[in-house]
Design a protein around this motif. Structure first.
Motif, PDB file in Angstrom:
ATOM      1  N   THR A 319       0.828  -1.201   0.000  1.00  0.00           N
ATOM      2  CA  THR A 319       0.000   0.000   0.000  1.00  0.00           C
ATOM      3  C   THR A 319       0.861   1.249   0.000  1.00  0.00           C
ATOM      4  OG1 THR A 319      -0.097  -0.122   2.391  1.00  0.00           O
ATOM      5  CG2 THR A 319      -1.942  -1.058   1.208  1.00  0.00           C
ATOM      6  N   LEU A 320       0.257   2.360  -0.372  1.00  0.00           N
ATOM      7  CA  LEU A 320       0.918   3.658  -0.367  1.00  0.00           C
ATOM      8  C   LEU A 320       0.566   4.416   0.900  1.00  0.00           C
ATOM      9  CD1 LEU A 320       0.033   4.650  -4.025  1.00  0.00           C
ATOM     10  CD2 LEU A 320       2.207   3.762  -3.229  1.00  0.00           C
ATOM     11  N   LYS A 321       1.407   5.353   1.287  1.00  0.00           N
ATOM     12  CA  LYS A 321       1.144   6.183   2.453  1.00  0.00           C
ATOM     13  C   LYS A 321      -0.184   6.911   2.268  1.00  0.00           C
ATOM     14  CE  LYS A 321       2.955   9.946   5.257  1.00  0.00           C
ATOM     15  NZ  LYS A 321       4.004  10.974   5.442  1.00  0.00           N
ATOM     16  N   GLY A 322      -1.000   6.890   3.332  1.00  0.00           N
ATOM     17  CA  GLY A 322      -2.281   7.587   3.275  1.00  0.00           C
ATOM     18  C   GLY A 322      -3.389   6.780   2.665  1.00  0.00           C
ATOM     19  N   ARG A 323      -3.097   5.516   2.282  1.00  0.00           N
ATOM     20  CA  ARG A 323      -4.121   4.668   1.679  1.00  0.00           C
ATOM     21  C   ARG A 323      -4.191   3.345   2.439  1.00  0.00           C
ATOM     22  NH1 ARG A 323      -2.069   7.574  -2.714  1.00  0.00           N
ATOM     23  NH2 ARG A 323      -3.657   8.453  -4.082  1.00  0.00           N
ATOM     24  N   LEU A 324      -5.024   3.328   3.458  1.00  0.00           N
ATOM     25  CA  LEU A 324      -5.230   2.142   4.282  1.00  0.00           C
ATOM     26  C   LEU A 324      -3.925   1.557   4.814  1.00  0.00           C
ATOM     27  CD1 LEU A 324      -8.164   0.192   2.566  1.00  0.00           C
ATOM     28  CD2 LEU A 324      -8.206   1.434   4.726  1.00  0.00           C
ATOM     29  N   SER A 325      -2.961   2.433   5.217  1.00  0.00           N
ATOM     30  CA  SER A 325      -1.749   1.923   5.835  1.00  0.00           C
ATOM     31  C   SER A 325      -1.947   1.796   7.333  1.00  0.00           C
ATOM     32  CB  SER A 325      -0.540   2.776   5.549  1.00  0.00           C
ATOM     33  OG  SER A 325      -0.843   3.938   4.925  1.00  0.00           O
ATOM     34  N   LEU A 326      -1.629   0.608   7.852  1.00  0.00           N
ATOM     35  CA  LEU A 326      -1.870   0.282   9.254  1.00  0.00           C
ATOM     36  C   LEU A 326      -0.614   0.508  10.088  1.00  0.00           C
ATOM     37  CD1 LEU A 326      -3.683  -1.040  11.458  1.00  0.00           C
ATOM     38  CD2 LEU A 326      -2.694  -3.226  10.748  1.00  0.00           C
ATOM     39  N   LYS A 327      -0.796   1.234  11.205  1.00  0.00           N
ATOM     40  CA  LYS A 327       0.301   1.440  12.152  1.00  0.00           C
ATOM     41  C   LYS A 327      -0.167   0.947  13.517  1.00  0.00           C
ATOM     42  CE  LYS A 327       2.051   5.328   9.500  1.00  0.00           C
ATOM     43  NZ  LYS A 327       2.374   6.773   9.458  1.00  0.00           N
ATOM     44  N   LYS A 328       0.571  -0.022  14.083  1.00  0.00           N
ATOM     45  CA  LYS A 328       0.170  -0.664  15.331  1.00  0.00           C
ATOM     46  C   LYS A 328       0.939  -0.078  16.510  1.00  0.00           C
ATOM     47  CE  LYS A 328      -0.636  -5.065  12.947  1.00  0.00           C
ATOM     48  NZ  LYS A 328      -0.236  -6.487  12.870  1.00  0.00           N
ATOM     49  N   MET A 329       0.216   0.266  17.562  1.00  0.00           N
ATOM     50  CA  MET A 329       0.803   0.731  18.803  1.00  0.00           C
ATOM     51  C   MET A 329       0.501  -0.312  19.890  1.00  0.00           C
ATOM     52  SD  MET A 329       1.996   3.468  17.542  1.00  0.00           S
ATOM     53  CE  MET A 329       1.708   4.596  16.177  1.00  0.00           C
ATOM     54  N   SER A 330       0.857  -0.019  21.139  1.00  0.00           N
ATOM     55  CA  SER A 330       0.703  -1.011  22.199  1.00  0.00           C
ATOM     56  C   SER A 330      -0.758  -1.347  22.490  1.00  0.00           C
ATOM     57  CB  SER A 330       1.382  -0.524  23.480  1.00  0.00           C
ATOM     58  OG  SER A 330       0.830   0.717  23.895  1.00  0.00           O
ATOM     59  N   ASN A 331      -1.618  -0.326  22.569  1.00  0.00           N
ATOM     60  CA  ASN A 331      -3.027  -0.606  22.875  1.00  0.00           C
ATOM     61  C   ASN A 331      -3.982   0.057  21.887  1.00  0.00           C
ATOM     62  OD1 ASN A 331      -2.523   2.018  23.857  1.00  0.00           O
ATOM     63  ND2 ASN A 331      -4.208   1.866  25.319  1.00  0.00           N
ATOM     64  N   TYR A 332      -3.477   0.372  20.711  1.00  0.00           N
ATOM     65  CA  TYR A 332      -4.342   0.906  19.663  1.00  0.00           C
ATOM     66  C   TYR A 332      -3.638   0.799  18.315  1.00  0.00           C
ATOM     67  CZ  TYR A 332      -1.620   5.318  19.558  1.00  0.00           C
ATOM     68  OH  TYR A 332      -0.630   6.266  19.428  1.00  0.00           O
ATOM     69  N   CYS A 333      -4.407   0.971  17.254  1.00  0.00           N
ATOM     70  CA  CYS A 333      -3.834   1.022  15.910  1.00  0.00           C
ATOM     71  C   CYS A 333      -4.489   2.165  15.143  1.00  0.00           C
ATOM     72  CB  CYS A 333      -4.003  -0.313  15.167  1.00  0.00           C
ATOM     73  SG  CYS A 333      -5.715  -0.729  14.751  1.00  0.00           S
ATOM     74  N   VAL A 334      -3.787   2.656  14.127  1.00  0.00           N
ATOM     75  CA  VAL A 334      -4.292   3.741  13.288  1.00  0.00           C
ATOM     76  C   VAL A 334      -4.207   3.299  11.829  1.00  0.00           C
ATOM     77  CG1 VAL A 334      -4.024   6.141  12.550  1.00  0.00           C
ATOM     78  CG2 VAL A 334      -3.508   5.498  14.915  1.00  0.00           C
ATOM     79  N   ILE A 335      -5.346   3.297  11.155  1.00  0.00           N
ATOM     80  CA  ILE A 335      -5.359   3.046   9.711  1.00  0.00           C
ATOM     81  C   ILE A 335      -5.399   4.409   9.041  1.00  0.00           C
ATOM     82  CG2 ILE A 335      -6.541   1.965   7.769  1.00  0.00           C
ATOM     83  CD1 ILE A 335      -7.824   0.052   9.763  1.00  0.00           C
ATOM     84  N   ASP A 336      -4.295   4.753   8.390  1.00  0.00           N
ATOM     85  CA  ASP A 336      -4.179   6.049   7.721  1.00  0.00           C
ATOM     86  C   ASP A 336      -4.727   5.918   6.302  1.00  0.00           C
ATOM     87  OD1 ASP A 336      -3.491   8.516   6.773  1.00  0.00           O
ATOM     88  OD2 ASP A 336      -1.337   8.116   6.661  1.00  0.00           O
ATOM     89  N   ASP A 337      -5.933   6.431   6.099  1.00  0.00           N
ATOM     90  CA  ASP A 337      -6.552   6.446   4.761  1.00  0.00           C
ATOM     91  C   ASP A 337      -6.945   7.884   4.434  1.00  0.00           C
ATOM     92  OD1 ASP A 337      -7.306   5.165   2.437  1.00  0.00           O
ATOM     93  OD2 ASP A 337      -9.325   4.705   3.138  1.00  0.00           O
ATOM     94  N   ALA A 338      -6.051   8.804   4.839  1.00  0.00           N
ATOM     95  CA  ALA A 338      -6.390  10.229   4.838  1.00  0.00           C
ATOM     96  C   ALA A 338      -6.100  10.931   3.531  1.00  0.00           C
ATOM     97  CB  ALA A 338      -5.632  10.940   5.966  1.00  0.00           C
ATOM     98  N   TYR A 339      -5.557  10.219   2.541  1.00  0.00           N
ATOM     99  CA  TYR A 339      -5.134  10.933   1.330  1.00  0.00           C
ATOM    100  C   TYR A 339      -6.291  11.611   0.612  1.00  0.00           C
ATOM    101  CZ  TYR A 339      -2.993  12.180  -3.016  1.00  0.00           C
ATOM    102  OH  TYR A 339      -2.554  12.918  -4.092  1.00  0.00           O
ATOM    103  N   ASN A 340      -7.401  10.913   0.484  1.00  0.00           N
ATOM    104  CA  ASN A 340      -8.558  11.495  -0.199  1.00  0.00           C
ATOM    105  C   ASN A 340      -9.793  10.675   0.148  1.00  0.00           C
ATOM    106  OD1 ASN A 340      -9.863  13.398  -1.782  1.00  0.00           O
ATOM    107  ND2 ASN A 340      -8.362  13.273  -3.427  1.00  0.00           N
ATOM    108  N   ALA A 341     -10.961  11.131  -0.333  1.00  0.00           N
ATOM    109  CA  ALA A 341     -12.197  10.419   0.019  1.00  0.00           C
ATOM    110  C   ALA A 341     -13.276  10.639  -1.018  1.00  0.00           C
ATOM    111  CB  ALA A 341     -12.697  10.882   1.393  1.00  0.00           C
TER     112      ALA A 341
END
Length: 457
Positions: A319-341
């Motif tokens: 995947t490309l940055k900003g397109r459903l890229s998953l970042k895992k932390m200790s007690n949460y995760c962030v799916i960055d799909d912020a590029y456009n909508a």
């Protein structure tokens, strides 16, 4: 870049060449980076590059493409090609390179998922030989010529993404791309304001297959799309002749996807291409990416890829940055799909979020360019999210309609900072939280993604 002569540009465009005929092996629209290049003086809403011609010459430009008369001292220093529209002439520069390209040019368009399908397709084609593709989302009437100007005959394939926000945008870029094969990924609720209606989107996107089919090429369309029956009706002869094929979830598709399983660890599904069936694992998120993968396989196949390279090509795609890229932390995760909508992409994002663990939170910013459909489509997002996610955090005037329709735990914010603060506090209150951040590029939702992925100590 494959070189061309200034005289070729002048003859093809019916332009005036003043000065020596030169072999051009570099074209630039940046006056700061144009050594040994043809400098194109583009005119935008807020700039006129004719004002930077002298700077371009100082920086090494050997020729200039201009749409207004230049001082004699400039004509005495470099060759000048005079045209009536430098933007169109820039496109012709791209075409002069493309027409000398000996490889296969594959093009694609759609309301959403274009860049993902382009990357997947290029990954497959790289298994079959050298291949290049549009960088990022350089897919408009400036970006497409820039991509064409990167062509050289060391490549066997080129994948060109063609974006469109108005009815004839694809027709204009098709004039320069002259693709051998084409694909429409979907028809959805994006750029309704520019196209005027969903019918306008259908007609605008279909220009890319009209162009390819008119020159004897092959094209592919999605069988699961609401407009497939219309393609069947409008292109009966091409379907009968096998020049217009389909991809999707049906037995009659050239490429069929099935048995889709998705999790935060990736995507697994089965693909059937022609008579071959194989299982695929991809390190990407979202059930909809199985369809994107099928689309890429269809475009690669009609462009000359070996069916035995499809699985390996998809496996190496990412995947490309900003397109459903998953970042895992200790007690949460962030799916960055912020590029456009677009509407369809937001619905797919909600489906992806609903499959994840913990407290599922959609962080949603306004969708743009929806015209008269803006309020209703934002409300439909809220309605669709009911029962699929646990909490909704919104930014922007239009997402107030989403909040109103969600009928669940939701909050509306006026400032990114306030939303970020609330989300950071939410992490401390939940055992595990899954965030998905989505919104139009103009909403700068990447600020939220970055803040959430940097807040863990």
């Amino acid at each position: 870049m494959i070189s061309f002569k200034l005289s070729e540009l002048a003859v093809f465009g019916n332009y005036l060449l003043k000065g020596n005929d030169l072999e051009i092996s570099s074209v630039s629209t940046d006056s700061r980076a144009c050594r040994d290049a043809l400098f194109v003086a583009l005119i935008g809403e807020r700039f006129d590059a004719h004002d930077f011609i002298e700077k371009a010459i100082e920086n090494g430009a050997v020729a200039v493409l201009a749409s207004r008369k230049l001082p004699e001292q400039i004509e005495n220093r470099v060759a000048v090609v005079y045209c009536d529209d430098t933007q169109r002439a820039f496109g012709i520069c791209g075409y002069l390179v493309r027409r000398k390209f000996k490889g296969t040019v594959a093009s694609l368009t759609g309301s959403c998922g274009k860049t993902t399908v382009k990357e997947f397709t290029n990954s497959i084609l790289l298994e079959n030989g050298s291949s290049m593709c549009t960088e990022g989302n350089f897919n408009n009437d400036i970006g497409v010529p820039k991509t064409l100007l990167r062509l050289d005959n060391s490549f066997r394939f080129a994948v060109i993404e063609q974006g469109a926000s108005h009815l004839f945008d694809n027709a204009h870029t098709c004039e320069f791309v002259k693709a051998d094969t084409a694909l429409i990924n979907n028809i959805g609720g994006a750029h309704i304001e520019g196209f005027g209606s969903f019918d306008g989107i259908y007609r605008g996107k279909s220009q890319i297959i009209d162009d390819v089919l008119s020159r004897g090429g092959m094209a592919a369309v999605p069988s699961d799309d609401d407009y497939y029956r219309r393609w069947e009706s409008d292109y009966k002869a091409s379907i009968r002749d096998g020049r217009l094929v389909s991809f999707g979830s049906h037995d009659f598709d050239l490429v069929q996807y099935m048995n889709v399983k998705t999790s935060k660890d990736g995507l697994d599904f089965t693909l059937r291409a022609d008579t071959k069936t194989f299982d695929v694992h991809m390190n990407v998120l979202g059930e909809h990416n199985a369809k994107n993968a099928a689309a890429a396989c269809a475009l690669a196949l009609i462009s000359g890829a070996d069916v035995n390279t499809l699985a390996s090509g998809l496996n190496r795609a990412s995947t490309l940055k900003g397109r459903l890229s998953l970042k895992k932390m200790s007690n949460y995760c962030v799916i960055d799909d912020a590029y456009n909508a677009s509407f369809n992409a937001v619905i797919a994002a909600i489906d992806t979020l609903s499959s994840l663990d913990g407290h599922r939170v959609l962080v949603f910013g306004d969708m743009g360019e929806l015209g008269s459909e803006a309020e209703s489509l934002h409300a439909k997002v809220g309605e669709y999210a009911k029962g699929r996610i646990d909490e909704l955090l919104c930014l922007g005037k239009l997402t107030q309609y989403t909040v109103n329709a969600f009928d669940g735990s939701s909050k509306h914010f006026n400032l990114h900072e306030d939303l970020i603060q609330y989300a950071q506090n939410l992490i401390k209150m939940q055992e595990y939280t899954s965030f998905l951040v989505k919104g139009s590029h103009s909403m700068h939702m990447d600020k939220v993604s970055e803040a959430l992925t940097c807040c863990e100590e």
